[in-house]
Design a protein around this motif. Structure first.
Motif, PDB file in Angstrom:
ATOM      1  N   VAL A 125      81.679 -30.897   1.702  1.00  0.00           N
ATOM      2  CA  VAL A 125      82.915 -29.938   1.955  1.00  0.00           C
ATOM      3  C   VAL A 125      83.645 -29.503   0.776  1.00  0.00           C
ATOM      4  N   GLU A 126      83.835 -30.853  -0.007  1.00  0.00           N
ATOM      5  CA  GLU A 126      84.805 -30.555  -1.026  1.00  0.00           C
ATOM      6  C   GLU A 126      84.257 -29.442  -2.099  1.00  0.00           C
ATOM      7  N   GLY A 127      85.211 -28.768  -2.449  1.00  0.00           N
ATOM      8  CA  GLY A 127      84.874 -27.549  -3.590  1.00  0.00           C
ATOM      9  C   GLY A 127      83.696 -26.311  -2.737  1.00  0.00           C
ATOM     10  N   GLU A 128      83.680 -26.392  -1.793  1.00  0.00           N
ATOM     11  CA  GLU A 128      82.678 -25.548  -1.040  1.00  0.00           C
ATOM     12  C   GLU A 128      83.211 -24.106  -0.587  1.00  0.00           C
ATOM     13  N   ARG A 129      82.459 -23.148  -0.594  1.00  0.00           N
ATOM     14  CA  ARG A 129      82.947 -21.871   0.002  1.00  0.00           C
ATOM     15  C   ARG A 129      82.488 -21.976   1.239  1.00  0.00           C
ATOM     16  N   VAL A 130      83.564 -21.625   2.347  1.00  0.00           N
ATOM     17  CA  VAL A 130      83.142 -22.120   3.833  1.00  0.00           C
ATOM     18  C   VAL A 130      83.568 -20.823   4.611  1.00  0.00           C
ATOM     19  N   LEU A 131      82.610 -20.426   5.688  1.00  0.00           N
ATOM     20  CA  LEU A 131      83.064 -19.414   6.594  1.00  0.00           C
ATOM     21  C   LEU A 131      82.931 -20.223   8.198  1.00  0.00           C
ATOM     22  N   ILE A 132      84.046 -20.123   8.664  1.00  0.00           N
ATOM     23  CA  ILE A 132      84.173 -20.484  10.060  1.00  0.00           C
ATOM     24  C   ILE A 132      83.967 -19.422  10.949  1.00  0.00           C
ATOM     25  N   LEU A 133      82.961 -19.479  11.741  1.00  0.00           N
ATOM     26  CA  LEU A 133      82.687 -18.199  12.900  1.00  0.00           C
ATOM     27  C   LEU A 133      83.457 -18.794  14.353  1.00  0.00           C
ATOM     28  N   GLY A 134      84.339 -18.005  14.674  1.00  0.00           N
ATOM     29  CA  GLY A 134      85.290 -18.227  15.850  1.00  0.00           C
ATOM     30  C   GLY A 134      86.459 -18.734  15.366  1.00  0.00           C
ATOM     31  N   ALA A 135      87.517 -18.523  16.385  1.00  0.00           N
ATOM     32  CA  ALA A 135      88.954 -18.988  15.986  1.00  0.00           C
ATOM     33  C   ALA A 135      89.577 -19.673  17.517  1.00  0.00           C
ATOM     34  N   GLY A 136      88.635 -20.517  18.105  1.00  0.00           N
ATOM     35  CA  GLY A 136      89.107 -21.140  19.134  1.00  0.00           C
ATOM     36  C   GLY A 136      89.824 -22.434  18.847  1.00  0.00           C
ATOM     37  N   GLY A 137      89.937 -23.200  19.814  1.00  0.00           N
ATOM     38  CA  GLY A 137      90.616 -24.501  19.499  1.00  0.00           C
ATOM     39  C   GLY A 137      89.828 -25.390  18.374  1.00  0.00           C
ATOM     40  N   VAL A 138      88.594 -25.461  18.648  1.00  0.00           N
ATOM     41  CA  VAL A 138      87.726 -26.381  17.703  1.00  0.00           C
ATOM     42  C   VAL A 138      87.871 -25.626  16.154  1.00  0.00           C
ATOM     43  N   ALA A 139      87.642 -24.409  16.040  1.00  0.00           N
ATOM     44  CA  ALA A 139      87.793 -23.665  14.754  1.00  0.00           C
ATOM     45  C   ALA A 139      88.979 -23.980  14.095  1.00  0.00           C
ATOM     46  N   ARG A 140      90.059 -24.156  14.892  1.00  0.00           N
ATOM     47  CA  ARG A 140      91.296 -24.323  14.216  1.00  0.00           C
ATOM     48  C   ARG A 140      91.431 -25.680  13.878  1.00  0.00           C
ATOM     49  N   ALA A 141      91.088 -26.599  14.322  1.00  0.00           N
ATOM     50  CA  ALA A 141      90.838 -27.871  14.113  1.00  0.00           C
ATOM     51  C   ALA A 141      89.959 -28.025  12.665  1.00  0.00           C
ATOM     52  N   VAL A 142      88.799 -27.332  12.798  1.00  0.00           N
ATOM     53  CA  VAL A 142      87.749 -27.425  11.588  1.00  0.00           C
ATOM     54  C   VAL A 142      88.497 -26.937  10.447  1.00  0.00           C
ATOM     55  N   ALA A 143      89.222 -25.730  10.498  1.00  0.00           N
ATOM     56  CA  ALA A 143      89.826 -25.183   9.506  1.00  0.00           C
ATOM     57  C   ALA A 143      90.990 -26.120   8.761  1.00  0.00           C
ATOM     58  N   MET A 144      91.534 -26.784   9.547  1.00  0.00           N
ATOM     59  CA  MET A 144      92.723 -27.880   9.072  1.00  0.00           C
ATOM     60  C   MET A 144      92.036 -29.027   8.368  1.00  0.00           C
ATOM     61  N   MET A 145      90.680 -29.341   8.824  1.00  0.00           N
ATOM     62  CA  MET A 145      89.966 -30.677   8.243  1.00  0.00           C
ATOM     63  C   MET A 145      89.529 -30.039   6.788  1.00  0.00           C
ATOM     64  N   LEU A 146      89.126 -28.953   6.770  1.00  0.00           N
ATOM     65  CA  LEU A 146      88.468 -28.003   5.333  1.00  0.00           C
ATOM     66  C   LEU A 146      89.414 -27.843   4.505  1.00  0.00           C
ATOM     67  N   ALA A 147      90.929 -27.515   5.200  1.00  0.00           N
ATOM     68  CA  ALA A 147      91.908 -27.554   4.017  1.00  0.00           C
ATOM     69  C   ALA A 147      92.295 -28.760   3.426  1.00  0.00           C
ATOM     70  N   LYS A 148      92.360 -30.085   4.224  1.00  0.00           N
ATOM     71  CA  LYS A 148      92.744 -31.072   4.014  1.00  0.00           C
ATOM     72  C   LYS A 148      91.742 -31.777   2.776  1.00  0.00           C
ATOM     73  N   LYS A 149      90.609 -31.420   3.126  1.00  0.00           N
ATOM     74  CA  LYS A 149      89.280 -31.991   2.344  1.00  0.00           C
ATOM     75  C   LYS A 149      88.968 -31.001   1.128  1.00  0.00           C
ATOM     76  N   ASN A 150      89.793 -30.165   0.788  1.00  0.00           N
ATOM     77  CA  ASN A 150      89.827 -29.269  -0.488  1.00  0.00           C
ATOM     78  C   ASN A 150      88.667 -28.370  -0.502  1.00  0.00           C
ATOM     79  N   ALA A 151      88.149 -27.671   0.547  1.00  0.00           N
ATOM     80  CA  ALA A 151      87.132 -26.633   0.466  1.00  0.00           C
ATOM     81  C   ALA A 151      87.787 -25.569  -0.566  1.00  0.00           C
ATOM     82  N   ALA A 152      86.811 -25.083  -1.201  1.00  0.00           N
ATOM     83  CA  ALA A 152      87.370 -24.068  -2.444  1.00  0.00           C
ATOM     84  C   ALA A 152      87.804 -22.932  -1.933  1.00  0.00           C
ATOM     85  N   GLU A 153      87.198 -22.384  -0.635  1.00  0.00           N
ATOM     86  CA  GLU A 153      87.496 -21.202  -0.055  1.00  0.00           C
ATOM     87  C   GLU A 153      87.391 -21.370   1.419  1.00  0.00           C
ATOM     88  N   ILE A 154      88.220 -20.967   2.313  1.00  0.00           N
ATOM     89  CA  ILE A 154      88.070 -21.027   3.879  1.00  0.00           C
ATOM     90  C   ILE A 154      88.298 -19.601   4.362  1.00  0.00           C
TER      91      ILE A 154
END
Ligand code: NAP
Length: 292
Positions: A125-154
């Motif tokens: 995940v680190e340094g990756e460009r990531v797309l999350i499809l969806g904005a429900g409860g799980v997508a929100r938590a995934v976005a939080m995790m990706l931000a903490k793990k320093n994905a390059a783009e979310i």
């Protein structure tokens, strides 16, 4: 093989409604047998939402070792806990209760579970460009995790743009930077060509029985996908995954996320560290149970 139950057997379980289709007993009872713990894991349907506090107090009084919490109580349970772990508090959802002095402490093992599942699948995940499809409860938590793990783009892409915007602004405020960019689902066409993304599919589209649908059907989208991670695990080969492969990417399903959220909960309850080898064995065991 049924475990021996005696006067010293500790109890763990799942509270939620419904709980009939859960795979968690298969995960935890197998782990208990394999790690030699005198522990059983049972489902406890809490049919009346008003009684969720009674369920937590009852489990505490009866010396339960721990509980998992599933829909619809992952947020409702928080006021009845002695403490809430920082990550779970930020996510706003708890799925694991661990006994401590005078009450339960609430954790969220879904996101660490997804992270460990991805590691186990060799997806970083680190340094990756990531797309999350969806904005429900799980997508929100995934976005939080990706931000903490320093994905390059979310980027969060959702049919309802407002929901994607709400998540982005909340996380960006928490992080103090523009970590997450909200987009309308159809705006994927504006993404630069020739760039390939890690895509996390966090909508319900494609879930059984709606198995012939994918949230984006156009193959030109999938030509931008390097790795497609579907959080759905029923079916285990979704239309989204098939399209990812067709576009030349690598595809994974959500079953390992389910497995690892359970493994992390088990580790929290028992203090036992589950090896990758035992995780693989548990994976095979639960797959066999699912086929029955
Ligand atoms: P949710 O809060 O109900 O959100 C559903 C999302 O799906 C929303 O973004 C919604 O868009 C979108 N959506 C629904 N129908 C759509 C359609 N026809 N076209 C486009 N978008 C559509 O769900 P959730 O609780 O976050 O769960 C999301 C997924 O994660 C589910 O598939 C669930 O099975 C999976 N999950 C997996 C695990 C695991 O352990 N593997 C654990 C938990 C959840 P709108 O905002 O526009 O309505």
């Amino acid at each position: 093989m049924r475990q021996m139950i005696d006067g010293r057997t500790r109890i763990c379980g799942l509270i939620g409604n419904p709980v009939e289709h859960t795979m968690s007993p298969a995960i935890h009872n197998f782990l208990a047998g394999q790690t030699g713990k005198n522990l059983v894991y049972l489902p406890f349907p809490v049919k009346d939402g008003e009684k969720i506090g009674d369920a937590v107090r009852g489990a505490l009084s009866m010396d339960f070792l721990g509980l998992n919490v599933t829909v619809p109580y992952k947020s409702d349970v928080i006021p009845f806990l002695k403490e809430t772990d920082e990550l779970a508090a930020q996510i706003g959802a708890v799925n694991t209760l661990v006994r401590m002095e005078g009450g339960f402490k609430g954790y969220n093992t879904d996101m660490p579970g997804l992270y460990r599942a991805m590691l186990s699948d060799g997806v970083s995940v680190e340094g990756e460009r990531v797309l999350i499809l969806g904005a429900g409860g799980v997508a929100r938590a995934v976005a939080m995790m990706l931000a903490k793990k320093n994905a390059a783009e979310i980027r969060i892409l959702n049919r309802t743009l407002e929901k994607a915007k709400a998540i982005a602004s909340e996380i960006n405020q928490l992080e103090g930077r523009e970590a997450v960019i909200p987009m309308e689902l159809s705006a994927w066409k504006e993404l630069p060509e020739g760039r390939r993304y890690l895509v996390i599919q966090a909508t319900k589209v494609g879930m059984y029985p709606d198995v012939n649908a994918a949230v984006i059907e156009e193959i030109s989208f999938y030509e931008r996908v390097k790795v497609g991670y579907d959080l759905i695990y029923n079916p285990m080969d979704t239309k989204f995954m098939q399209l990812v492969r067709k576009g030349g990417g690598e595809a994974f399903h959500g079953f390992k996320m389910l497995l690892y959220q359970g493994i992390i909960a088990y580790e929290l309850w028992t203090g036992v560290q589950i090896s990758e080898e035992l995780a693989d064995k548990t994976y095979q065991h639960v797959l066999e149970q699912m086929k029955k």
